[in-house]
Every structure is written in structure tokens, then in C-alpha cells.
Design a protein around this motif. Structure first.
Motif, mmCIF file in Angstrom:
data_model
loop_
_atom_site.group_PDB
_atom_site.id
_atom_site.type_symbol
_atom_site.label_atom_id
_atom_site.label_comp_id
_atom_site.label_asym_id
_atom_site.label_seq_id
_atom_site.Cartn_x
_atom_site.Cartn_y
_atom_site.Cartn_z
ATOM 1 N N TYR A 138 -4.918 8.227 7.717
ATOM 2 C CA TYR A 138 -5.335 7.542 6.498
ATOM 3 C C TYR A 138 -5.915 6.176 6.840
ATOM 4 O O TYR A 138 -5.478 5.524 7.801
ATOM 5 C CB TYR A 138 -4.143 7.328 5.554
ATOM 6 N N ASN A 139 -6.863 5.744 6.055
ATOM 7 C CA ASN A 139 -7.359 4.375 6.156
ATOM 8 C C ASN A 139 -6.433 3.437 5.395
ATOM 9 O O ASN A 139 -5.972 3.767 4.298
ATOM 10 C CB ASN A 139 -8.773 4.266 5.577
ATOM 11 N N LEU A 140 -6.183 2.260 5.957
ATOM 12 C CA LEU A 140 -5.389 1.227 5.296
ATOM 13 C C LEU A 140 -6.262 0.001 5.075
ATOM 14 O O LEU A 140 -6.843 -0.526 6.026
ATOM 15 C CB LEU A 140 -4.166 0.862 6.164
ATOM 16 N N ASP A 141 -6.357 -0.432 3.830
ATOM 17 C CA ASP A 141 -7.109 -1.641 3.504
ATOM 18 C C ASP A 141 -6.199 -2.840 3.748
ATOM 19 O O ASP A 141 -5.260 -3.070 2.979
ATOM 20 C CB ASP A 141 -7.566 -1.602 2.045
ATOM 21 N N VAL B 15 0.894 5.861 0.209
ATOM 22 C CA VAL B 15 0.222 7.139 0.433
ATOM 23 C C VAL B 15 0.952 8.195 -0.374
ATOM 24 O O VAL B 15 2.188 8.271 -0.337
ATOM 25 C CB VAL B 15 0.239 7.525 1.931
ATOM 26 N N ARG C 132 -5.013 2.032 10.681
ATOM 27 C CA ARG C 132 -4.821 3.397 10.174
ATOM 28 C C ARG C 132 -3.327 3.676 10.013
ATOM 29 O O ARG C 132 -2.497 3.143 10.745
ATOM 30 C CB ARG C 132 -5.400 4.429 11.126
ATOM 31 N N ALA D 109 0.848 -1.190 0.000
ATOM 32 C CA ALA D 109 0.000 0.000 0.000
ATOM 33 C C ALA D 109 0.882 1.237 0.000
ATOM 34 O O ALA D 109 2.050 1.184 0.411
ATOM 35 C CB ALA D 109 -0.930 -0.003 1.214
ATOM 36 N N CYS E 4 -3.852 4.512 0.087
ATOM 37 C CA CYS E 4 -4.552 4.809 1.336
ATOM 38 C C CYS E 4 -5.323 6.122 1.207
ATOM 39 O O CYS E 4 -4.867 7.057 0.543
ATOM 40 C CB CYS E 4 -3.569 4.895 2.495
#
Length: 434
Positions: free
Chosen positions: A338-341, A304, A325, A302, A348
Motif C-alpha cells: 500500500y502507498n502511505l501518504d 488500511v 509503503r 492513516a 492507504c
């Protein structure tokens, strides 16, 4: 307005402490004060404490979410002051032979790193246990301490010219091994929450490696990028050791997933590209190890994309409101969430931005925070504590400070080395110079 003090490097200037389950704690030092924050939810950033009596603070370290805080200022860069900030009392102070570059602490040990020496204190009584002299020149005070006090592993550079890591047992006070991590000098090192893994990056910043502890065997190798060299500003594991985050002076933050994909990868369809891919992977078995390693390196799970670059920042991975997060603080005094999947990764998504300086309120007017707590030591002493301890560990306020029952077993809390609410636990200590 106030700015975060630009020296020393950000990992010594302000640090996230994400050693517990549902919220995060943040300490920052500025030209005029130091501040402690607690992030109980995405929307809620509380200022736990502010002290304006110590200017030019460039190191502020809080022991998890307890009342113990260690402060170093540019006014006295060779002196470490240890405070019980809720009582407004000084526990002790120590002076050293040269400037203090970094401080690390867990429930058992307090580490003071100078340019060419390291001091190890017992955190219960602040007694000096060990001095590691004549370490290679370490101008940034680079070192890492496991938060798991059952091993208290310490890592520091074994060379100023190559990426050699010395692993030291802070519990038994002995050197464990030396890890040849990189060709060039080290820029970042960090332990996972249990002290079973160690991640490192060199000054080039292109490759990040993860080693098993205590044997020092390489487990993973991640390529951050090949186009340009970068300055890694932070390197941190998630609490479950599933992810590893790296930020730098560029606009991209990388999050890597620690998994063995070779064993779990589904069978590829019988296509031409799939066939060639298998042939390519098979060919790496016959290539020199250096070439094969580069081909097998995993890329980011992931990322950012920050809306700025060249600005110092510190990142951490935390679980807030039961979701993973990514938190990013910047040297201009902002906190980005930030949201993390955790399943699919990818880009993100920014969900919140908080201000850390000035009023301490968020960017969004409708989400005003509660008034800050009393800001002076006198007010702190006069104020009765209204927040009962929710931890089963006596004396620790707020959250227990670690993943209870995982990082530190539940039964260890009762006999832990620190009990900050006990009047006799941290009596004032006379000034001494190691």
C-alpha cells in the motif's frame, strides 16, 4: 496446495526484516519448506532462497540481508539450526530444555526464548553468554530485540498477569528497568530502529503506548479503538521512527504518527466550536489523570481496510523506491503493498499484490518474475555467487542490512561482529546443549 503453518502465532511464523533503505526482505516458513524473498521494487519480488529439506518450519529468522539464517522446525522444536544458506552449510545447532518459541537476532546477539527462560548468544561465535532463568510463563515467546547492536536492548514480559515489561541490556548483560506498561497481559512489544523507543500493546488491544528507552518514560498513547477487544498480531515502527503500525485480527490496520501536536497545532479560528474545544482541553487539567489521558489520546493518522478479517497477518513500514509503503502479509500466503501518504495520512491505497506460495509469481500475469534461484542446498553450494556485495561492510551480501550511517555508523562496519564471507568467521561448531 501448501499453506503457511498455522502454529505458533504469526510473529514467530514469518517476519518482515525491514532494516535497510531501499528494499525489504521477507522470510516465511511452511509445512514443506522455508523461503526467503527480497522486494527490490513494488513490482519485483525475488525468491532469494528456498529449502525443501526441512519440513514444518515454524521459525525462520534471517540476519538482515546476510547469508545467515536460523531455523526451527516442528520435527525438532527444541533445536535451533544456524545456516549459511548461500554456501549450504550448517554453522551450528543448539538444543534446549523445552520448545523454542521465538528467536531474535542483530549483529551482536542471538536471543532464544523458551516459555520460562531466555538464552543470549554472542552471534560472532555463537557462544552462550547468559541464561535468564525463571521468567514468568511466556507461552507465545513474546520478546523484542533492538536491531541497533550498540545497545542490543532486550524486552520481555515481567508478568503473565499484568503488562509489565523488563528492559534488559543485551550488550552489558544486566537488567535496566521494569516498565509498568498496561493493566492486562502483554500481546506485543517492539523497539524502533535505534533502540530509543519501545511500543507495547496488551491483550485487549485497545491502547498502544510508546516509552522512551532506557528510562521507560511514557511518550505517547494511542487508542486503536474502544468498541471491541482485538488480538494485536504485529506492531512495528518505521525506520525513521515517525510512524507506528499496528495490525490485528480485524480488517483495519492502524498507522499512528509520533509527533507532539500540542506544540505545532495552528491557531484555531474564533468559532464557537473552537472556543468549546479549548475549554474542553483546559478542563482536562482538572480531571483525574486516567480520564485526562484518555481524552488526550491520539487516533490513527492513516488506516488500511483489508478485504478480509480474522486472518493472521504481519505488517511493516518500509521505504521502497524512495516512497513510504505499508506491507501486509497474510497467513494464506499473499503480500499486499500500500502507498502511505506521509503528509496527510488517511486511507492507504493498495498498489500491488504478490503471491508467496506456489509459483512465487504475482497475481498479474504481465509482471512475471525472474526464475527463482536454485532451490536445494547442493545447488546453492555448486552455484558461484554472482551478486557482489554493495555494502561497505565486508561479507554482507545485497544491502548492508541497516540504515548505513544512521542506525549503525559507517565506521563500525569495518569492525562489525559478523563477516559472513570470511571462511573462518563461522566455522562449524560442535553440537552443544545449553
Amino acid at each position: 496446495g501448501s499453506e503457511l503453518f498455522p502454529f505458533p502465532p504469526p510473529s514467530r511464523l514469518w517476519r518482515f526484516l525491514t532494516h535497510f533503505v531501499s528494499c525489504s526482505s521477507l522470510a516465511i516458513g511452511t509445512k514443506t519448506a522455508y523461503r526467503l524473498f527480497s522486494l527490490s521494487s513494488v513490482e519485483q519480488l525475488d525468491q532469494v532462497h528456498e529449502n525443501n529439506e526441512i519440513p514444518d518450519v515454524y521459525i525462520v529468522e534471517r540476519l538482515f540481508s546476510s547469508s545467515l539464517v536460523v531455523v526451527v522446525s516442528h520435527a525438532k522444536p527444541r533445536q535451533m539450526n544456524v545456516y549459511h544458506f548461500k554456501k549450504g552449510t550448517e554453522i551450528c545447532n543448539y538444543s534446549y530444555s523445552s520448545n523454542i518459541l521465538s528467536i531474535r537476532l542483530n549483529r551482536q546477539r542471538l536471543i532464544v526464548c523458551l516459555e520460562e527462560s531466555i538464552y543470549i548468544h554472542n552471534i560472532k561465535d555463537m557462544k552462550l553468554l547468559k541464561t535468564i532463568l525463571d521468567t514468568p510463563p511466556n507461552t507465545t515467546g513474546l520478546c523484542a530485540l533492538s536491531i541497533n547492536h550498540s545497545n542490543s536492548y532486550l524486552a520481555y514480559p515481567g508478568s503473565s498477569t499484568i503488562g509489565e515489561i523488563v528492559l534488559y541490556d543485551g550488550h552489558n548483560l544486566r537488567t535496566v528497568c521494569t516498565i509498568p506498561a498496561h493493566d492486562g497481559p502483554l500481546a506485543a512489544i517492539t523497539f524502533n530502529s535505534t533502540g530509543s523507543k519501545l511500543a507495547s500493546a496488551s491483550e485487549k488491544g485497545t491502547v498502544i503506548r510508546v516509552f522512551s528507552i532506557p528510562d521507560g518514560q511514557k511518550l505517547y498513547e494511542f487508542r486503536r479503538g474502544m468498541k471491541r477487544y482485538v488480538n494485536i498480531s504485529s506492531l512495528v515502527f518505521s525506520m525513521d521512527s515517525q510512524f507506528l503500525c499496528a495490525s490485528s485480527n480485524t480488517e483495519t490496520v492502524h498507522i499512528f504518527k509520533l509527533e507532539h501536536t500540542t506544540d505545532s497545532r495552528p491557531e484555531e479560528p474564533p468559532t464557537w466550536s473552537g472556543y468549546m474545544g479549548k475549554m474542553f482541553m483546559a478542563a482536562t487539567n482538572y480531571l483525574p489523570a486516567q480520564v485526562s489521558d484518555m481524552m488526550n489520546q491520539d487516533r490513527a493518522f492513516a488506516t488500511v481496510r483489508l478485504n478480509f478479517s480474522g486472518q493472521r497477518n504481519i505488517c511493516t513500514l518500509s521505504t521502497i523506491q524512495k516512497l513510504p509503503r505499508l506491507l501486509v502479509t497474510t497467513s494464506d500466503g499473499h503480500l499486499y503493498i500500500y502507498n502511505l501518504d506521509p503528509q496527510d495520512g488517511g486511507e492507504c491505497v493498495l498498489i500491488k499484490k504478490h503471491r508467496l506460495l506456489g509459483s512465487g509469481k504475482t497475481e498479474n500475469k504481465e509482471n512475471d518474475l525472474r526464475p527463482p534461484l536454485p532451490q536445494s542446498y547442493a545447488a546453492t553450494v555448486a552455484r558461484q555467487s554472482t551478486v557482489p556485495s554493495s555494502s561497505s561492510m565486508p561479507g554482507y551480501s545485497e544491502d548492508g542490512g541497516a540504515l548505513r550511517g544512521e542506525v549503525i555508523p559507517e565506521h563500525e562496519f569495518a569492525t562489525g561482529p559478523v563477516c559472513l564471507d570470511d571462511e573462518n568467521e563461522f566455522p562449524p561448531v560442535s553440537i552443544r546443549s545449553p
